[in-house]
Scaffold this active site. Structure first.
Site, short mmCIF file in Angstrom:
data_model
loop_
_atom_site.label_atom_id
_atom_site.label_comp_id
_atom_site.label_asym_id
_atom_site.label_seq_id
_atom_site.Cartn_x
_atom_site.Cartn_y
_atom_site.Cartn_z
CG ASP A 162 -2.24 0.43 0.79
OD1 ASP A 162 -2.24 1.78 0.49
OD2 ASP A 162 -3.53 -0.17 0.73
CG HIS A 234 -3.98 1.97 -2.18
ND1 HIS A 234 -4.39 2.54 -1.06
CD2 HIS A 234 -5.72 1.84 -2.75
CE1 HIS A 234 -5.70 2.58 -0.83
NE2 HIS A 234 -6.38 2.39 -1.93
CG ASP A 297 -8.29 -0.41 -2.96
OD1 ASP A 297 -7.47 -0.94 -3.76
OD2 ASP A 297 -8.44 -0.09 -1.78
CD GLU A 298 -9.88 3.40 -0.70
OE1 GLU A 298 -10.70 3.68 0.17
OE2 GLU A 298 -8.64 3.22 -0.31
CG ASP A 392 -10.44 -1.32 9.80
OD1 ASP A 392 -11.33 -2.06 9.54
OD2 ASP A 392 -10.02 -0.56 9.05
C1 ACM Z 1 -10.79 -0.75 0.66
O1 ACM Z 1 -11.09 -0.55 1.76
N1 ACM Z 1 -10.18 0.36 0.09
C2 ACM Z 1 -10.75 -2.16 0.11
#
Ligand code: ACM
Length: 535
Positions: A162, A234, A297-298, A392
């Site tokens: 990440d 990321h 993602d993101e 989390d």
């Molecule tokens: C994520 O929580 N970005 C998969």
């Protein structure tokens, strides 16, 4: 009656009981008998001819299914395969007193007479561990595998990169681990607070030999390692090591705070070549790898849209937008993985951005609404929505909890989760391969806090994944099961709340509970934009 967790399909008491002596023998086909001995390593079982524990194979049962009969004549296991024998032995272990989860010399254990018939509801019963935001040394990963095996969980998804760190040795691209695996300091402030850092370096990575060992250790406990190389977003740690794989070539530093960054890999062919070399190294270390997660993602696509070269490439491929190029890039990588025998797995934004390879598995973290769309489009899905499967998040909206990204996700929330909601059609429900909880580690800095976040919520996850739903008596079985976790030395969150030393930096309760916030996100899943609050 004994408290089996996860609950089996059928459990009936039989008259008669048995005393399992120290050094008892296990008879039957070697592969199955070895699986039983591995599952019961504390009990020091030996191979033998007509053992106190006898295992037979019945191929008519599914590979993970088993029947277990205990009584005055001993223990009989009939298993569909190696996994079934392993799980029968895990169930046998739960029939013994909790003290049988402690290593001890000699002694014998009373086994009540029962008949158990059992098979899992879902084939994918997963936990995800983010080893990028905080690195967890190999010993923590192996221990997590052991605890998963006790609960019949069978997929460990390792989030290996990440913005805040790259966690695998690379011989082809050594700057990845040399430069990308550490940062000089780490943010500790909560969302909305003034910035504050712990001015201590953080880092670590698994050598390829470590990965090889983790995969072998996991396989021998019926756990499949699912590696994740999260691309194209990321990407800060990768670009800190090799800026030439970014769209601009600009320099980066491994990030020391959380949130969504605009760092992105270029989608051009040389990035695919670079990632192919990385995949090959990881696959060679892990051995047979049925699933390989490639993230998606993101993703902030601004740097692609601003690059004349990337936009020209997108147009040359006949794609209408850089969002489609995102899906195309992941499709290319999924093809590379397919050639190597692995199926790609992605987060749901990848599905929303365009056409994926048909066999790509989608993880709908932003809610089961987008999961249903992926299932309706013919993708297999793993149910993993933030609510209630992001472990989390705090278990209570209380400053007594250690600081978490949000709240509250309780054990009962997890036990009430339905991986394939009733409103789905039979075809859509059939696409749900299973269920997975996520342990993102922005706020989990060490193994002790990992225990606290994971357990006992992962007990509820195991119940849902194996039995299909949380049983009515789940809460009372869990109370008894916690004695096993005590014997195993797990520093779980007590049901009544943290012990004084488990409080740590106080949590700042959320103004909007996660269940409500995620219900709103559901409405926005048509957009590829991220919705997870960043800290
Ligand atoms: C994520 O929580 N970005 C998969």
């Amino acid at each position: 009656m004994t408290s089996l967790l996860p609950r089996p399909d059928l459990l009936s008491p039989l008259s008669g009981s048995f005393e399992l002596p120290a050094g008892a023998t296990v008879s039957g086909p070697a592969v199955l008998a070895d699986a039983v001995r591995r599952a019961l390593v504390f009990l020091d079982l030996r191979p033998g001819d007509s053992g106190e524990i006898d295992v037979r194979e019945d191929p008519a049962l599914g590979p993970e299914a088993y029947r277990l009969t205990t009584g005055s004549r001993g223990v009989e296991i009939v298993a569909g395969g190696r996994a079934g024998a392993f799980y029968a032995a895990q169930t046998l272990h739960q029939l013994l007193p909790a003290a049988a989860y402690r290593f001890c010399e000699g002694g014998s254990w009373p086994v009540p007479g029962v008949r158990v018939e059992d098979s899992p509801a879902y084939g994918w019963r997963g936990l995800h561990l983010d080893v990028a935001r905080h690195f967890f040394p190999k010993r923590e990963v192996l221990r997590l595998v052991d605890l998963m095996a006790v609960h019949k969980l069978n997929r460990l998804h390792l989030h290996l990169v990440d913005d805040q760190g790259w966690r695998v040795e690379s011989r082809a691209y050594p700057r990845l681990h040399e430069v990308g695996s550490h940062r000089p300091r780490t943010a500790v402030h909560a969302w909305g607070e003034p910035e504050e850092y712990e001015e201590v370096p953080h880092g670590g990575y698994y050598t390829l030999e470590d990965l090889r060992e983790i995969a072998a250790y996991a396989r021998s406990r019926e756990v499949v390692i699912v590696p994740e190389i999260d691309v194209p977003g990321h990407a800060t740690a990768i670009l800190a090591a090799y800026p030439e794989f970014g769209p601009t070539g600009e320099p980066y530093q491994v990030l020391d705070k959380w949130g969504i960054s605009s760092a992105i890999l270029s989608p051009l062919p040389r990035t695919v070549e670079f990632l192919t070399a990385i995949f090959d190294e990881i696959l060679a270390a892990l051995g047979p790898t049925p699933y390989f997660h490639i993230g998606g993602d993101e993703v902030v696509l601004d740097h692609w849209a601003e690059s004349a070269q990337i936009v020209a490439y997108q147009k040359s491929l006949g794609l209408a937008s850089v969002a489609e190029l995102h899906a195309w890039f992941l499709r290319r990588l999924a093809d590379v993985l397919a050639e190597r025998g692995s199926r790609a797995v992605v987060w749901d934004e990848a599905f929303v951005s365009g056409e994926l390879r048909a066999d790509t598995i989608v993880m709908p973290w932003r809610g089961m609404g987008v999961g249903r769309r992926a299932a309706a489009a013919g993708h297999d899905v793993i149910a993993c929505p933030v609510f209630p499967l992001y472990f989390d998040y705090a278990e209570a909206g209380s400053p007594e909890e250690p600081r978490a990204i949000g709240d509250a996700i309780t054990v009962a929330d997890v036990a009430a989760f339905a991986p394939a909601p009733e409103s789905w059609s039979a075809e859509e429900a059939a696409r749900v391969l299973g269920v997975q909880a996520q342990l993102w580690s922005e706020r989990i800095g060490d193994g002790r806090l990992l225990d606290y976040r994971a357990w006992p919520r992962a007990c509820a996850l195991a119940e849902v994944g194996w039995a299909g739903s949380g049983g009515e008596d789940f809460a009372s079985r869990l109370t008894a099961h916690l004695e096993r976790l005590d014997a195993l030395g797990v520093e779980y969150r007590p049901l009544a709340g943290p012990r004084p030393w488990q409080r740590r930096r106080p949590h700042r309760p959320s103004t909007v509970p996660v269940a409500e916030a995620t219900a709103r996100w559901e409405e926005r899943t048509l957009s590829a934009e991220s919705t997870r609050p960043s800290v």
